[in-house]
Design a protein around this motif. Sequence first.
Motif, PDB file in Angstrom:
ATOM      1  N   TRP A 163       0.834  -1.201   0.000  1.00 47.25           N
ATOM      2  CA  TRP A 163       0.000   0.000   0.000  1.00 47.25           C
ATOM      3  C   TRP A 163       0.869   1.252   0.000  1.00 47.25           C
ATOM      4  O   TRP A 163       0.687   2.165  -0.798  1.00 47.25           O
ATOM      5  CB  TRP A 163      -0.927  -0.063   1.214  1.00 47.25           C
ATOM      6  N   SER A 164       1.874   1.283   0.885  1.00 50.26           N
ATOM      7  CA  SER A 164       2.672   2.507   0.951  1.00 50.26           C
ATOM      8  C   SER A 164       3.579   2.659  -0.269  1.00 50.26           C
ATOM      9  O   SER A 164       4.004   3.762  -0.583  1.00 50.26           O
ATOM     10  CB  SER A 164       3.469   2.574   2.256  1.00 50.26           C
ATOM     11  N   ARG A 224       0.043   4.316  13.606  1.00 54.97           N
ATOM     12  CA  ARG A 224      -0.113   3.231  12.627  1.00 54.97           C
ATOM     13  C   ARG A 224      -1.589   2.876  12.508  1.00 54.97           C
ATOM     14  O   ARG A 224      -2.404   3.261  13.337  1.00 54.97           O
ATOM     15  CB  ARG A 224       0.621   1.953  13.082  1.00 54.97           C
ATOM     16  N   ASP A 282       5.446  -2.257   3.398  1.00 56.26           N
ATOM     17  CA  ASP A 282       5.292  -1.042   4.214  1.00 56.26           C
ATOM     18  C   ASP A 282       6.546  -0.683   5.008  1.00 56.26           C
ATOM     19  O   ASP A 282       6.726   0.461   5.417  1.00 56.26           O
ATOM     20  CB  ASP A 282       4.102  -1.200   5.168  1.00 56.26           C
TER      21      ASP A 282
END
Lengths: 109, 241
Positions: free
Chosen positions: A2-3, A81, B199
């Motif tokens: 996602w990031s 987070r 991530d």
Amino acid sequence: MWSSYLYVAQRLTAFVLAPLVLVHLALIVFAVQDGLSAAEILGRTRGSLGWGCFYGIFVVAAAIHAAIGMRSVAAEFLRWRGWGLEASATCFGLSLIVLGARAVAAVVL
Amino acid sequence: MNRADDTLAVEIWKGGTDGRLAAFEVPLRANQTVLDVVTWVQRHRDPALAYRFACRVGMCGSCAMTVNGKPRWTCRTHVAKVAVERHLTIEPLRNLPVIKDLACDMTVFFEKWQAARGRFEGRTTRHDEVVQLAPDTPARVAIDAGIECINCAVCYAACDVVAWKPDYLGPAALNRAWTLQNDTRDAGQEARLAAVAGDAGCHNCHSLQGCVAHCPKALNPTAAIAGLKRAVFRAALSGDL
Ligand code: SF4
Ligand code: SF4
Ligand code: FES
């Protein structure tokens, strides 16, 4: 993962913003140097599809770019987070779009 | 200070994370390294002092500590180069849990190498011919630039992003991943790219080069990470991530 996509979105919006910011800055200098009044500026922007698109794209790109950046800042400095971070970053981006859209509407419509 | 001219004032971290500095006076010697100082203290003043070393010649990567606030390989750091007015403060590496005194728990550091898939994955067997790698290809040059890493974790201790975001894979693991992404013999590149795009991956790096400034082997993990970022960028745009 996602990031990674956020990273890509931030880089792509940076490509879009770079020329827009330069034009925007040049415009400010031009308007100030030329001593344009508010009425004169509005006379040029009202009803202009070109300026509407220019600042419309600017607002959307800046909102996406800044929201992703603020998300990283919050993650690093507040150790934030999870869904709270994602929701806050999304809200921040959406409020930038709303505020920006209002400003664009005010000079173009 | 009324200390003799031939001594060094040394403060050494004692205890775990909640420990404190203990002061020692150590004889100054020519060509003395910081590791020599620690060893002298253990042999002559504090036999219970815990620290790590093995090769003493800058190969094994086990002797890294924080010296006067900066992460360094102590076996190849001369006291004359780092002491300020004949004073040294020696602490364990940052960003890693302290076991005792100067010894850190390196588990997380090595787990991150595995998480970044920093291991060679071959595709041939002993029955196949040995693959030739021409030394002057761009990929081989990129590997050469990063291959001399000794796993000392100096860069990992220097990295502010690791301090802010403890799950970040960090410079050493990503540097290793980049050398393998350039290795034409490696079969694990797709999975590795996905691993470094996660991530905790490469895009967390701010490119401020704390790792580069401190790496004792003069490697450039920032450049390696920039290479990974470009690869992830391309893969994401082409839908291969
Ligand atoms: S350049 Fe990247 S990996 Fe190196 S110290 Fe800075 S944030 Fe960490
Ligand atoms: S990249 Fe340099 S500082 Fe980092 S672990 Fe390898 S040798 Fe040590
Ligand atoms: S003791 Fe091996 S690198 Fe320092």
